[in-house]
Design a protein around this motif. Structure first.
Motif, PDB file in Angstrom:
ATOM      1  N   GLU A  41      -6.433  -8.594  -1.596  1.00 35.10           N
ATOM      2  CA  GLU A  41      -5.667  -7.348  -1.715  1.00 35.10           C
ATOM      3  C   GLU A  41      -6.169  -6.495  -2.870  1.00 35.10           C
ATOM      4  O   GLU A  41      -5.923  -5.291  -2.928  1.00 35.10           O
ATOM      5  CB  GLU A  41      -4.181  -7.650  -1.895  1.00 35.10           C
ATOM      6  CG  GLU A  41      -3.303  -6.417  -1.819  1.00 35.10           C
ATOM      7  CD  GLU A  41      -1.828  -6.733  -1.764  1.00 35.10           C
ATOM      8  OE1 GLU A  41      -1.178  -6.647  -2.826  1.00 35.10           O
ATOM      9  OE2 GLU A  41      -1.336  -7.079  -0.675  1.00 35.10           O
ATOM     10  N   CYS A  52      -3.837   7.285   0.174  1.00 29.80           N
ATOM     11  CA  CYS A  52      -3.491   6.239   1.133  1.00 29.80           C
ATOM     12  C   CYS A  52      -2.545   5.261   0.469  1.00 29.80           C
ATOM     13  O   CYS A  52      -2.476   5.183  -0.761  1.00 29.80           O
ATOM     14  CB  CYS A  52      -4.736   5.525   1.660  1.00 29.80           C
ATOM     15  SG  CYS A  52      -5.579   4.487   0.440  1.00 29.80           S
ATOM     16  N   THR A  53      -1.811   4.535   1.270  1.00 29.80           N
ATOM     17  CA  THR A  53      -0.887   3.537   0.751  1.00 29.80           C
ATOM     18  C   THR A  53      -1.572   2.179   0.688  1.00 29.80           C
ATOM     19  O   THR A  53      -2.633   1.962   1.292  1.00 29.80           O
ATOM     20  CB  THR A  53       0.356   3.413   1.637  1.00 29.80           C
ATOM     21  OG1 THR A  53      -0.039   2.866   2.915  1.00 29.80           O
ATOM     22  CG2 THR A  53       1.009   4.773   1.839  1.00 29.80           C
ATOM     23  N   LEU A  54      -0.942   1.260  -0.025  1.00 29.93           N
ATOM     24  CA  LEU A  54      -1.471  -0.096  -0.091  1.00 29.93           C
ATOM     25  C   LEU A  54      -1.494  -0.719   1.304  1.00 29.93           C
ATOM     26  O   LEU A  54      -2.441  -1.430   1.657  1.00 29.93           O
ATOM     27  CB  LEU A  54      -0.632  -0.943  -1.049  1.00 29.93           C
ATOM     28  CG  LEU A  54      -1.177  -2.331  -1.388  1.00 29.93           C
ATOM     29  CD1 LEU A  54      -2.536  -2.229  -2.078  1.00 29.93           C
ATOM     30  CD2 LEU A  54      -0.190  -3.089  -2.270  1.00 29.93           C
ATOM     31  N   ALA A  55      -0.477  -0.427   2.101  1.00 27.45           N
ATOM     32  CA  ALA A  55      -0.443  -0.953   3.472  1.00 27.45           C
ATOM     33  C   ALA A  55      -1.588  -0.383   4.300  1.00 27.45           C
ATOM     34  O   ALA A  55      -2.226  -1.111   5.083  1.00 27.45           O
ATOM     35  CB  ALA A  55       0.893  -0.639   4.127  1.00 27.45           C
ATOM     36  N   ASP A  56      -1.866   0.925   4.152  1.00 28.49           N
ATOM     37  CA  ASP A  56      -2.996   1.537   4.860  1.00 28.49           C
ATOM     38  C   ASP A  56      -4.286   0.789   4.542  1.00 28.49           C
ATOM     39  O   ASP A  56      -5.069   0.445   5.438  1.00 28.49           O
ATOM     40  CB  ASP A  56      -3.182   2.998   4.429  1.00 28.49           C
ATOM     41  CG  ASP A  56      -2.078   3.921   4.894  1.00 28.49           C
ATOM     42  OD1 ASP A  56      -1.445   3.625   5.928  1.00 28.49           O
ATOM     43  OD2 ASP A  56      -1.851   4.939   4.211  1.00 28.49           O
ATOM     44  N   ARG A  81      -4.723  -2.152   3.180  1.00 27.24           N
ATOM     45  CA  ARG A  81      -4.702  -3.597   3.401  1.00 27.24           C
ATOM     46  C   ARG A  81      -4.838  -3.954   4.884  1.00 27.24           C
ATOM     47  O   ARG A  81      -5.462  -4.953   5.238  1.00 27.24           O
ATOM     48  CB  ARG A  81      -3.405  -4.181   2.850  1.00 27.24           C
ATOM     49  CG  ARG A  81      -3.276  -5.695   2.922  1.00 27.24           C
ATOM     50  CD  ARG A  81      -1.927  -6.127   2.389  1.00 27.24           C
ATOM     51  NE  ARG A  81      -0.840  -5.455   3.083  1.00 27.24           N
ATOM     52  CZ  ARG A  81       0.253  -4.960   2.498  1.00 27.24           C
ATOM     53  NH1 ARG A  81       0.401  -5.040   1.193  1.00 27.24           N
ATOM     54  NH2 ARG A  81       1.196  -4.375   3.214  1.00 27.24           N
ATOM     55  N   ASP A  82      -4.278  -3.097   5.752  1.00 35.23           N
ATOM     56  CA  ASP A  82      -4.137  -3.459   7.164  1.00 35.23           C
ATOM     57  C   ASP A  82      -5.059  -2.688   8.095  1.00 35.23           C
ATOM     58  O   ASP A  82      -4.869  -2.704   9.311  1.00 35.23           O
ATOM     59  CB  ASP A  82      -2.677  -3.230   7.599  1.00 35.23           C
ATOM     60  CG  ASP A  82      -1.690  -4.030   6.758  1.00 35.23           C
ATOM     61  OD1 ASP A  82      -2.074  -5.099   6.267  1.00 35.23           O
ATOM     62  OD2 ASP A  82      -0.550  -3.561   6.583  1.00 35.23           O
TER      63      ASP A  82
END
Length: 388
Positions: free
Chosen positions: A165, A190-194, A196-197
């Motif tokens: 991560e 961008c977000t961490l979810a963007d 990461r995924d």
């Protein structure tokens, strides 16, 4: 004899189907001249030497590509040399300009870089990127550029039992910075979810861990101490270090470090008579997110294995103790191969002279740029200091 950066400019980085490598270079050249308070059309009487970094993606103007862009801006009477060191071409062009000034052979040298990468097919561009590795044993055996860095990432996270991560956090930080840069190719947050995924490119690297292929150009003007005295802003090149290594990743002793970066950084610090703790801001080579993490360690910003902690604690954020890639880095700003290393110096110059706009970091006295060729076959580091 000292060398100084007295002007810097760059085109936007991105995809520009209506631009040519000549027109992109002209944009950067014009901005560099004007930032120094000079009229671009008069530079032919001032510039003693020109050095241009480019790989030549797509095969355009392989021969005399340096003179092809300098003649376009009116410097056809000025000696020009093309430098090719893969993704490190621009940084080595700046190094050559500094050497010309420090040797006493020139008072004012243009160092530039240019690349057009988006007008060829994806397969063609992938081929050009691949030749920056060991062609016979990496490229021709099917290993992509992303695949090489994926091997480095896998080795790193295995060796230090670290969370991948950390690479997503690099992407989030650099996109946040790039969103403040009007010249960035991917100028959005961008977000961490963007990050990461996103879809996998080469496990464990995903789309948000990889920089884009970009068009663009950058130019800096490097002056002697005597010539620099007439300019309002002059940034001293306090130290330069460079190194080469085995081109193929499989030929090296480690996958969790880029030895050429370490050697180049040590030489630059020694020349500048400083240590890594005295760097206020850095532009590092983040062609893939793992590359930025390796750079933290190779440049001495933290111990081996500690890079994930450094990014998680926000140390390298724009408002952290040591901001890294305030431009957005290769990840967000973009990566037109030959222009990248010069563009890093443009950002350092802008930060040191208070010209960075919404990205400006307070009280920057010393900045570092770090440019890598291929997966570490070459590296160059510059230390720059605010002189006035």
């Amino acid at each position: 004899m000292d060398a100084y950066v007295v002007g810097a400019g760059q085109s936007a980085f991105g995809s520009f189907p209506d631009e040519s490598y000549r027109s992109l270079f002209e944009t950067a050249y014009t901005q560099a001249a004007e930032s120094a308070g000079l009229v671009p059309s008069t530079l032919s009487d001032r510039v003693d030497e020109a050095v241009v970094g480019t790989l030549g993606v797509g095969g355009r103007q392989i021969g005399l590509s340096g003179p092809a862009v300098t003649e376009h801006v009116g410097l056809d009477g000025v000696p020009c040399t093309r430098v090719e060191n893969a993704c490190g071409a621009g940084g080595f062009a700046v190094r050559s300009a500094v050497q010309a000034v420090k040797s006493g052979m020139a008072d004012l040298v243009l160092a530039g870089g240019v690349e057009v990468m988006t007008d060829t097919s994806a397969d063609t561009t992938k081929w050009w990127l691949g030749v920056s590795g060991e062609t016979a044993w990496e490229r021709l055996s099917g290993t992509t550029f992303a695949g090489v860095y994926a091997q480095m990432a896998s080795a790193y996270f295995d060796a230090y039992d670290a969370d991948p991560e950390a690479m997503a956090r690099v992407a989030v930080k650099n996109h946040a910075n790039g969103a403040r840069n009007p010249k960035a190719h991917l100028g959005f947050e961008c977000t961490l979810a963007d990050a990461r995924d996103a879809p996998t490119v080469a496990d464990p690297l995903n789309l948000y861990h990889c920089c884009p292929t970009s068009d663009g150009a950058a130019v800096v003007l490097v002056a002697s101490e005597t010539a620099a005295a007439e300019f309002d802003d002059a940034v001293r090149v306090a130290g330069v270090g460079a190194a080469s290594d085995r081109v193929g990743l499989f030929e090296r002793d480690t996958y969790t470090s880029i030895p050429a970066s370490r050697t180049a950084a040590e030489a630059a610090y020694e020349a500048a008579d400083i240590g890594p703790d005295q760097i206020d801001l850095a532009e590092v080579h983040d062609c893939f997110a793992i590359a930025e993490l390796l750079a933290y360690e190779d440049l001495g910003f933290c111990a081996p294995g500690a890079a994930p902690d450094l990014i998680e604690r926000g140390v390298t954020d724009r408002d952290g103790d040591r901001p890294v890639n305030t431009s957005g880095g290769l990840k967000s700003k973009g990566h037109p191969i030959g222009a990248t290393g010069v563009g890093q110096v443009v950002e350092a110059f802008d930060q040191l002279t208070g010209r960075a706009g919404d990205r400006q970091v307070a009280d920057v006295g010393r900045a570092l740029t770090h440019n890598v060729g291929g997966s570490g076959g070459a590296a160059v580091v510059h230390v720059l200091e605010a002189d006035r």
